[in-house]
Write an enzyme that holds these catalytic residues in place. Structure first.
Site, PDB file in Angstrom:
ATOM      1  N   ALA A   9       0.829  -1.214   0.000  1.00 24.42           N
ATOM      2  CA  ALA A   9       0.000   0.000   0.000  1.00 24.42           C
ATOM      3  C   ALA A   9       0.858   1.257   0.000  1.00 24.42           C
ATOM      4  O   ALA A   9       0.478   2.278   0.555  1.00 24.42           O
ATOM      5  CB  ALA A   9      -0.926  -0.011   1.216  1.00 24.42           C
ATOM      6  N   ALA A  10       2.038   1.166  -0.633  1.00 17.94           N
ATOM      7  CA  ALA A  10       2.964   2.299  -0.581  1.00 17.94           C
ATOM      8  C   ALA A  10       2.905   3.174  -1.832  1.00 17.94           C
ATOM      9  O   ALA A  10       3.470   4.262  -1.857  1.00 17.94           O
ATOM     10  CB  ALA A  10       4.394   1.794  -0.388  1.00 17.94           C
ATOM     11  N   ARG A  15      -2.713   7.840 -11.058  1.00 19.52           N
ATOM     12  CA  ARG A  15      -3.899   7.907 -11.921  1.00 19.52           C
ATOM     13  C   ARG A  15      -5.170   8.331 -11.169  1.00 19.52           C
ATOM     14  O   ARG A  15      -6.188   8.625 -11.781  1.00 19.52           O
ATOM     15  CB  ARG A  15      -4.103   6.543 -12.606  1.00 19.52           C
ATOM     16  CG  ARG A  15      -3.028   6.234 -13.639  1.00 19.52           C
ATOM     17  CD  ARG A  15      -2.981   4.759 -14.019  1.00 19.52           C
ATOM     18  NE  ARG A  15      -2.234   3.949 -13.042  1.00 19.52           N
ATOM     19  CZ  ARG A  15      -2.037   2.640 -13.139  1.00 19.52           C
ATOM     20  NH1 ARG A  15      -2.542   1.976 -14.171  1.00 19.52           N
ATOM     21  NH2 ARG A  15      -1.350   1.983 -12.221  1.00 19.52           N
ATOM     22  N   GLN A  71       8.249   1.723   3.135  1.00 22.50           N
ATOM     23  CA  GLN A  71       9.037   1.646   1.903  1.00 22.50           C
ATOM     24  C   GLN A  71       9.279   3.108   1.527  1.00 22.50           C
ATOM     25  O   GLN A  71       8.397   3.767   0.990  1.00 22.50           O
ATOM     26  CB  GLN A  71       8.239   0.921   0.802  1.00 22.50           C
ATOM     27  CG  GLN A  71       9.000   0.775  -0.509  1.00 22.50           C
ATOM     28  CD  GLN A  71       8.084   0.365  -1.665  1.00 22.50           C
ATOM     29  OE1 GLN A  71       6.861   0.520  -1.609  1.00 22.50           O
ATOM     30  NE2 GLN A  71       8.683  -0.140  -2.735  1.00 22.50           N
ATOM     31  N   ASN A 226      -7.160   1.840  -9.942  1.00 16.03           N
ATOM     32  CA  ASN A 226      -6.083   2.749 -10.342  1.00 16.03           C
ATOM     33  C   ASN A 226      -6.602   4.148 -10.625  1.00 16.03           C
ATOM     34  O   ASN A 226      -5.829   5.096 -10.621  1.00 16.03           O
ATOM     35  CB  ASN A 226      -5.359   2.203 -11.574  1.00 16.03           C
ATOM     36  CG  ASN A 226      -4.667   0.876 -11.257  1.00 16.03           C
ATOM     37  OD1 ASN A 226      -4.037   0.727 -10.218  1.00 16.03           O
ATOM     38  ND2 ASN A 226      -4.819  -0.092 -12.141  1.00 16.03           N
ATOM     39  N   ASN A 384     -27.717  29.093  23.419  1.00 15.21           N
ATOM     40  CA  ASN A 384     -26.715  28.409  24.249  1.00 15.21           C
ATOM     41  C   ASN A 384     -25.349  29.066  24.190  1.00 15.21           C
ATOM     42  O   ASN A 384     -24.483  28.758  24.984  1.00 15.21           O
ATOM     43  CB  ASN A 384     -26.594  26.937  23.835  1.00 15.21           C
ATOM     44  CG  ASN A 384     -26.152  26.772  22.398  1.00 15.21           C
ATOM     45  OD1 ASN A 384     -26.493  27.580  21.539  1.00 15.21           O
ATOM     46  ND2 ASN A 384     -25.398  25.729  22.120  1.00 15.21           N
ATOM     47  N   ALA A 421     -45.936  32.216  24.791  1.00 14.89           N
ATOM     48  CA  ALA A 421     -45.396  32.276  23.429  1.00 14.89           C
ATOM     49  C   ALA A 421     -44.663  33.594  23.223  1.00 14.89           C
ATOM     50  O   ALA A 421     -45.090  34.637  23.713  1.00 14.89           O
ATOM     51  CB  ALA A 421     -46.524  32.131  22.419  1.00 14.89           C
TER      52      ALA A 421
HETATM   53  C1  UD1 Z   1       0.141  -4.759 -10.335  1.00 20.43           C
HETATM   54  C2  UD1 Z   1       0.858  -5.975 -10.946  1.00 20.43           C
HETATM   55  C3  UD1 Z   1       0.060  -6.447 -12.151  1.00 20.43           C
HETATM   56  C4  UD1 Z   1      -1.349  -6.814 -11.714  1.00 20.43           C
HETATM   57  C5  UD1 Z   1      -2.026  -5.638 -10.974  1.00 20.43           C
HETATM   58  C6  UD1 Z   1      -3.316  -6.108 -10.348  1.00 20.43           C
HETATM   59  C7  UD1 Z   1       3.260  -5.634 -10.578  1.00 20.43           C
HETATM   60  C8  UD1 Z   1       4.554  -5.240 -11.193  1.00 20.43           C
HETATM   61  N1  UD1 Z   1       2.175  -5.586 -11.352  1.00 20.43           N
HETATM   62  O1  UD1 Z   1       0.128  -3.745 -11.319  1.00 20.43           O
HETATM   63  O2  UD1 Z   1       0.683  -7.597 -12.724  1.00 20.43           O
HETATM   64  O3  UD1 Z   1      -2.139  -7.168 -12.839  1.00 20.43           O
HETATM   65  O4  UD1 Z   1      -1.178  -5.151  -9.923  1.00 20.43           O
HETATM   66  O5  UD1 Z   1      -4.010  -5.047  -9.779  1.00 20.43           O
HETATM   67  O6  UD1 Z   1       3.235  -5.997  -9.403  1.00 20.43           O
HETATM   68  N2  UD1 Z   1       2.985  -0.621  -4.378  1.00 20.43           N
HETATM   69  C9  UD1 Z   1       3.882  -0.481  -3.332  1.00 20.43           C
HETATM   70  N3  UD1 Z   1       5.136  -0.055  -3.596  1.00 20.43           N
HETATM   71  C10 UD1 Z   1       5.567   0.232  -4.859  1.00 20.43           C
HETATM   72  C11 UD1 Z   1       4.651   0.087  -5.917  1.00 20.43           C
HETATM   73  C12 UD1 Z   1       3.375  -0.346  -5.652  1.00 20.43           C
HETATM   74  O7  UD1 Z   1       3.552  -0.723  -2.179  1.00 20.43           O
HETATM   75  O8  UD1 Z   1       6.748   0.619  -5.010  1.00 20.43           O
HETATM   76  C13 UD1 Z   1       1.618  -1.071  -4.075  1.00 20.43           C
HETATM   77  C14 UD1 Z   1       0.552  -0.067  -4.506  1.00 20.43           C
HETATM   78  O9  UD1 Z   1       0.234   0.812  -3.453  1.00 20.43           O
HETATM   79  C15 UD1 Z   1      -0.610  -0.954  -4.872  1.00 20.43           C
HETATM   80  C16 UD1 Z   1       0.034  -2.283  -5.265  1.00 20.43           C
HETATM   81  O10 UD1 Z   1       1.354  -2.237  -4.797  1.00 20.43           O
HETATM   82  O11 UD1 Z   1      -1.465  -1.177  -3.776  1.00 20.43           O
HETATM   83  C17 UD1 Z   1       0.032  -2.459  -6.790  1.00 20.43           C
HETATM   84  O12 UD1 Z   1       0.749  -1.380  -7.380  1.00 20.43           O
HETATM   85  P1  UD1 Z   1       0.284  -0.681  -8.705  1.00 20.43           P
HETATM   86  O13 UD1 Z   1       1.258   0.356  -9.044  1.00 20.43           O
HETATM   87  O14 UD1 Z   1      -1.132  -0.302  -8.645  1.00 20.43           O
HETATM   88  O15 UD1 Z   1       0.480  -1.904  -9.712  1.00 20.43           O
HETATM   89  P2  UD1 Z   1      -0.284  -2.197 -11.062  1.00 20.43           P
HETATM   90  O16 UD1 Z   1       0.293  -1.381 -12.138  1.00 20.43           O
HETATM   91  O17 UD1 Z   1      -1.742  -2.106 -10.853  1.00 20.43           O
HETATM   92 CA    CA Z   2      -3.004  -1.494  -9.221  1.00 20.43          CA
END
Ligand code: UD1
Ligand code: CA
Length: 458
Positions: A9-10, A15, A71, A226, A384, A421
């Site tokens: 979740a980092a 987008r 991270q 996204n 009040n 009143a």
């Molecule tokens: C990722 C997958 C993709 C998959 C999709 C499903 C990779 C390289 N790709 O792509 O194959 O189809 O999810 O939804 O893993 N995050 C971090 N640190 C980072 C980057 C991302 O914690 O450095 C977390 C984001 O907060 C997110 C999750 O990882 O919750 C996925 O990252 P995101 O950038 O959305 O990956 P996608 O491009 O969607």
């Molecule tokens: Ca994603």
């Protein structure tokens, strides 16, 4: 089950075009990452660890009861897993990796994923889904034997690979030890210059370690968010899922598409929810109550057989048999005792309305304690606030407050007392007394008739 879970979740979520980190965006009043934490916990995973980074303070504030690791630089999903290694130093057995931006996942699916890896004795199990529109997802590349070979990100895919409709959902179960032995071998030689967790699959395959893919039973569960269009889509799926559970448990909704219920809300049987009703936060509704249309109840308790019509209720307690509205506004700290009424266009804040009492029309009641069987006439206001501080108004049992009474607090109306009143009451009124504060009425006989006659002459 003995599995642990890591939630990524980092990421920034560019987008989303938002100041708020992506995983903090809400669905039905709850941040999306919280759904993933809850699903992981419900599946039996322990510990559940969340990787935070972009907007970490904001995200960690939403997850006060959850272990988090930082991270600092977001160098990709593989790098995020590297950052969490220490938190799992003790872990052996299954480690589930989930995306904080995919809130529709269920605990059943997480359990199935763990079961699939463990029964196959595989190093990794990947949850996949076949989507009509795979845009934006990593694609599942299989070998001639149909086995999972590798995952290719859309930006790195050839035209042929881009045509594949089977996608990586971003949910995995790994053998924890094997994962951490190999996750440092990733490189970032790809279109995004990131360390992809997805490349671990290829690394494991090259070492002849078994990896399996299992298909999601419901492709709606794997929606990754996204952008805000996907956020709206996920909210719709969650709304339907929650409403369906309540409908099957005995709640009537005339139009479920127009009712929005948060995941922590509880509702008794034979409750009716009319269109444009929003029940959010820690709210509960007792049996037989009718809520809506056009009502919003947040962090409140509503008893049995109550009615809330076209009103807003926040941080309040509405007891059995109470009638609220239309167009009432109950602000935090309000308690409305059984069978009382708070009627049309009445605002109440931090006040107690006693059993069977009525505030039927156009009033403001703030910082007040109203006893049982009191009638508060139309247009009555508790004054009040003196511009510096707030003061209390007490109205004892059985009192009758005349219409348009200004109660200048601090002030007390004794039991059974009456106010005339239009009075501005600045001093306490003893029990059973009448307090009137207004100038004598003058009556000038024939005045109106004389004016008409004058008009006719002109
Ligand atoms: C990722 C997958 C993709 C998959 C999709 C499903 C990779 C390289 N790709 O792509 O194959 O189809 O999810 O939804 O893993 N995050 C971090 N640190 C980072 C980057 C991302 O914690 O450095 C977390 C984001 O907060 C997110 C999750 O990882 O919750 C996925 O990252 P995101 O950038 O959305 O990956 P996608 O491009 O969607
Ligand atoms: Ca994603």
């Amino acid at each position: 089950m003995g599995a642990s879970a890591l939630i990524l979740a980092a990421g920034e979520g560019t987008r989303m075009r938002s100041r708020l980190p992506k995983v903090a965006h809400e669905i039905l009043g709850v941040p999306m990452v919280r759904y993933v934490v809850d699903a992981a916990r419900a599946s039996g995973c322990d510990p559940v660890v969340v990787v935070t980074g972009h907007g970490a303070e904001t995200v960690e504030r939403l997850l006060e009861d959850v272990q988090t690791v930082r991270q600092e630089q977001q160098l990709g999903t593989g790098h995020a897993v590297q950052c969490a290694q220490e938190a799992f130093a003790e872990a052996d057995g299954s480690l589930v990796v989930l995306s904080g931006d995919s809130p529709l996942i269920t605990s059943e699916t997480i359990r199935a994923l763990v079961g699939a890896r463990e029964s196959a004795r595989a190093a990794a199990a990947v949850l996949t889904a076949v989507l009509a529109d795979p845009t934006g997802y990593g694609r599942i590349v299989r070998d001639e034997a149909g086995r999972l070979a590798r995952i290719v990100e859309e930006k790195d895919a050839s035209d042929e690979e881009r045509a594949i409709r089977e996608v990586n959902t971003g949910f995995y179960c790994f053998d924890a030890r094997v994962l951490f032995e190999h996750v440092h071998l990733l490189d970032n030689a790809n279109a995004q210059g990131e360390f992809y967790l997805t490349d671990v699959i290829d690394v494991l395959r090259r070492e002849q370690l078994p990896v399996v893919a299992i298909a999601a039973s419901d492709s709606a569960e794997v929606l990754g968010i996204n952008n805000r269009a996907q956020l709206a889509e996920a909210a719709k799926v969650m709304q339907r899922r929650i409403n369906r559970a309540h409908l099957l448990a005995g709640v009537t909704m005339r139009d479920p598409e127009l009712v929005w219920i948060g995941p922590r809300v509880t509702i008794g049987r034979d409750v009716t929810l009319e269109p444009m009703t929003f029940l959010m936060g820690d709210t509960s509704i007792g049996e037989g109550s009718v809520i809506g249309p056009d009502s919003r109840i947040t962090d409140s308790v509503v008893g049995e057989n109550a009615v809330v019509d076209s009103s807003i209720v926040e941080g309040s307690c509405v007891c059995d048999g109470v009638r609220i509205g239309p167009r009432a506004y109950l602000r935090p700290g309000t308690v409305v005792r059984p069978n009382a009424k708070v009627g049309t266009s009445v605002e109440v804040k931090n006040s107690l309305i006693g059993e069977g009492s009525k505030v039927p029309h156009l009033s403001y009641i703030g910082d007040a304690e109203i006893g049982a069987g009191v009638n508060v006439g139309a247009g009555t206001i508790t004054c009040n606030y003196d511009g510096r501080s707030k003061h209390r108004t007490v109205i004892e049992d059985g009192a009758f407050v005349g219409s348009d009474t200004m109660l200048v607090a601090p002030v007390r109306i004794g039991a059974g007392a009456v106010t005339g009143a239009g009075s501005t009451i600045t001093r306490d009124v003893p029990a059973d007394a009448l307090a009137v504060e207004r100038s004598e009425q003058r009556v000038i006989e024939g005045w109106s008739k004389r004016r008409r006659e004058q008009d006719d002459e002109e």
